[in-house]
Design a protein around this motif. Sequence first.
Motif, PDB file in Angstrom:
ATOM      1  N   ASN A 166      46.676  57.708  59.723  1.00  0.00           N
ATOM      2  CA  ASN A 166      47.532  58.876  59.487  1.00  0.00           C
ATOM      3  C   ASN A 166      46.869  59.881  58.547  1.00  0.00           C
ATOM      4  O   ASN A 166      47.073  61.086  58.686  1.00  0.00           O
ATOM      5  N   MET A 167      46.098  59.379  57.585  1.00  0.00           N
ATOM      6  CA  MET A 167      45.435  60.244  56.614  1.00  0.00           C
ATOM      7  C   MET A 167      44.027  60.656  57.056  1.00  0.00           C
ATOM      8  O   MET A 167      43.399  61.478  56.394  1.00  0.00           O
ATOM      9  N   ASN A 168      43.523  60.032  58.134  1.00  0.00           N
ATOM     10  CA  ASN A 168      42.133  60.203  58.528  1.00  0.00           C
ATOM     11  C   ASN A 168      41.201  59.904  57.354  1.00  0.00           C
ATOM     12  O   ASN A 168      40.291  60.670  57.012  1.00  0.00           O
ATOM     13  N   HIS A 169      41.482  58.765  56.711  1.00  0.00           N
ATOM     14  CA  HIS A 169      40.720  58.342  55.531  1.00  0.00           C
ATOM     15  C   HIS A 169      40.661  56.816  55.557  1.00  0.00           C
ATOM     16  O   HIS A 169      41.676  56.156  55.383  1.00  0.00           O
ATOM     17  N   HIS A 170      39.496  56.267  55.773  1.00  0.00           N
ATOM     18  CA  HIS A 170      39.379  54.857  56.110  1.00  0.00           C
ATOM     19  C   HIS A 170      38.651  54.058  55.033  1.00  0.00           C
ATOM     20  O   HIS A 170      37.493  54.353  54.728  1.00  0.00           O
ATOM     21  N   PRO A 171      39.312  53.039  54.496  1.00  0.00           N
ATOM     22  CA  PRO A 171      38.681  52.216  53.463  1.00  0.00           C
ATOM     23  C   PRO A 171      37.715  51.203  54.077  1.00  0.00           C
ATOM     24  O   PRO A 171      37.808  50.867  55.265  1.00  0.00           O
ATOM     25  N   ASP A 172      36.810  50.718  53.266  1.00  0.00           N
ATOM     26  CA  ASP A 172      36.029  49.542  53.630  1.00  0.00           C
ATOM     27  C   ASP A 172      36.910  48.343  53.299  1.00  0.00           C
ATOM     28  O   ASP A 172      37.474  48.266  52.198  1.00  0.00           O
ATOM     29  N   ILE A 173      37.056  47.420  54.237  1.00  0.00           N
ATOM     30  CA  ILE A 173      37.892  46.235  54.033  1.00  0.00           C
ATOM     31  C   ILE A 173      37.082  44.997  54.406  1.00  0.00           C
ATOM     32  O   ILE A 173      36.537  44.916  55.497  1.00  0.00           O
ATOM     33  N   ASP A 174      37.044  44.053  53.483  1.00  0.00           N
ATOM     34  CA  ASP A 174      36.406  42.767  53.717  1.00  0.00           C
ATOM     35  C   ASP A 174      37.504  41.713  53.642  1.00  0.00           C
ATOM     36  O   ASP A 174      38.229  41.628  52.642  1.00  0.00           O
ATOM     37  N   ILE A 175      37.655  40.924  54.699  1.00  0.00           N
ATOM     38  CA  ILE A 175      38.698  39.907  54.769  1.00  0.00           C
ATOM     39  C   ILE A 175      38.051  38.534  54.600  1.00  0.00           C
ATOM     40  O   ILE A 175      37.156  38.178  55.359  1.00  0.00           O
ATOM     41  N   ARG A 176      38.522  37.793  53.635  1.00  0.00           N
ATOM     42  CA  ARG A 176      38.072  36.419  53.379  1.00  0.00           C
ATOM     43  C   ARG A 176      39.308  35.546  53.262  1.00  0.00           C
ATOM     44  O   ARG A 176      39.928  35.478  52.211  1.00  0.00           O
ATOM     45  N   TRP A 177      39.709  34.945  54.371  1.00  0.00           N
ATOM     46  CA  TRP A 177      40.898  34.115  54.496  1.00  0.00           C
ATOM     47  C   TRP A 177      42.115  34.919  54.072  1.00  0.00           C
ATOM     48  O   TRP A 177      42.569  35.770  54.817  1.00  0.00           O
ATOM     49  N   ARG A 178      42.653  34.717  52.884  1.00  0.00           N
ATOM     50  CA  ARG A 178      43.832  35.478  52.464  1.00  0.00           C
ATOM     51  C   ARG A 178      43.501  36.489  51.365  1.00  0.00           C
ATOM     52  O   ARG A 178      44.376  37.097  50.776  1.00  0.00           O
ATOM     53  N   ARG A 179      42.233  36.672  51.124  1.00  0.00           N
ATOM     54  CA  ARG A 179      41.762  37.591  50.082  1.00  0.00           C
ATOM     55  C   ARG A 179      41.149  38.820  50.753  1.00  0.00           C
ATOM     56  O   ARG A 179      40.256  38.694  51.581  1.00  0.00           O
ATOM     57  N   LEU A 180      41.655  39.992  50.387  1.00  0.00           N
ATOM     58  CA  LEU A 180      41.168  41.263  50.931  1.00  0.00           C
ATOM     59  C   LEU A 180      40.475  42.039  49.825  1.00  0.00           C
ATOM     60  O   LEU A 180      41.021  42.187  48.734  1.00  0.00           O
ATOM     61  N   HIS A 181      39.296  42.547  50.123  1.00  0.00           N
ATOM     62  CA  HIS A 181      38.575  43.406  49.189  1.00  0.00           C
ATOM     63  C   HIS A 181      38.521  44.789  49.825  1.00  0.00           C
ATOM     64  O   HIS A 181      38.036  44.943  50.951  1.00  0.00           O
ATOM     65  N   LEU A 182      39.031  45.795  49.108  1.00  0.00           N
ATOM     66  CA  LEU A 182      39.071  47.163  49.623  1.00  0.00           C
ATOM     67  C   LEU A 182      38.263  48.085  48.725  1.00  0.00           C
ATOM     68  O   LEU A 182      38.259  47.916  47.499  1.00  0.00           O
ATOM     69  N   ALA A 183      37.614  49.054  49.346  1.00  0.00           N
ATOM     70  CA  ALA A 183      36.862  50.070  48.607  1.00  0.00           C
ATOM     71  C   ALA A 183      37.168  51.433  49.219  1.00  0.00           C
ATOM     72  O   ALA A 183      37.231  51.575  50.436  1.00  0.00           O
ATOM     73  N   LEU A 184      37.376  52.402  48.340  1.00  0.00           N
ATOM     74  CA  LEU A 184      37.682  53.766  48.770  1.00  0.00           C
ATOM     75  C   LEU A 184      36.729  54.758  48.126  1.00  0.00           C
ATOM     76  O   LEU A 184      36.422  54.662  46.935  1.00  0.00           O
ATOM     77  N   THR A 185      36.294  55.714  48.910  1.00  0.00           N
ATOM     78  CA  THR A 185      35.545  56.875  48.445  1.00  0.00           C
ATOM     79  C   THR A 185      35.647  57.934  49.537  1.00  0.00           C
ATOM     80  O   THR A 185      35.941  57.605  50.686  1.00  0.00           O
TER      81      THR A 185
END
Length: 99
Positions: free
Chosen positions: A51-70
């Motif tokens: 919706n925002m046309n702005h996409h984070p980097d997402i790393d999924i490790r089982w139930r742990r999510l790591h997100l990065a935005l720039t």
Amino acid sequence: MDRLDEAAISTRLGAVPDWRREGDEIRRTIVAPDFRTAIAIVNDVAEQAENMNHHPDIDIRWRRLHLALTTHDAGGLTEKDFTLAARVDAIAADHGATA
């Protein structure tokens, strides 16, 4: 979108306390109650990102999510990053996830 200056970044970080700055990115780790919930969070974040046309980097490790935005187009952090970060926080809270 204009890149934020250091003062604005510091102010905006105060509004999203689960996020930390690393260079020109902000990052957060989310721990979901289980894997299925982690995927539901990713799906909800994907909806907001589209919706925002702005996409984070997402790393999924089982139930742990790591997100990065720039904001790559601006060469650093913009208001868009902090807006999406706040939306991610709300999604995580709605799903019972923790930092």
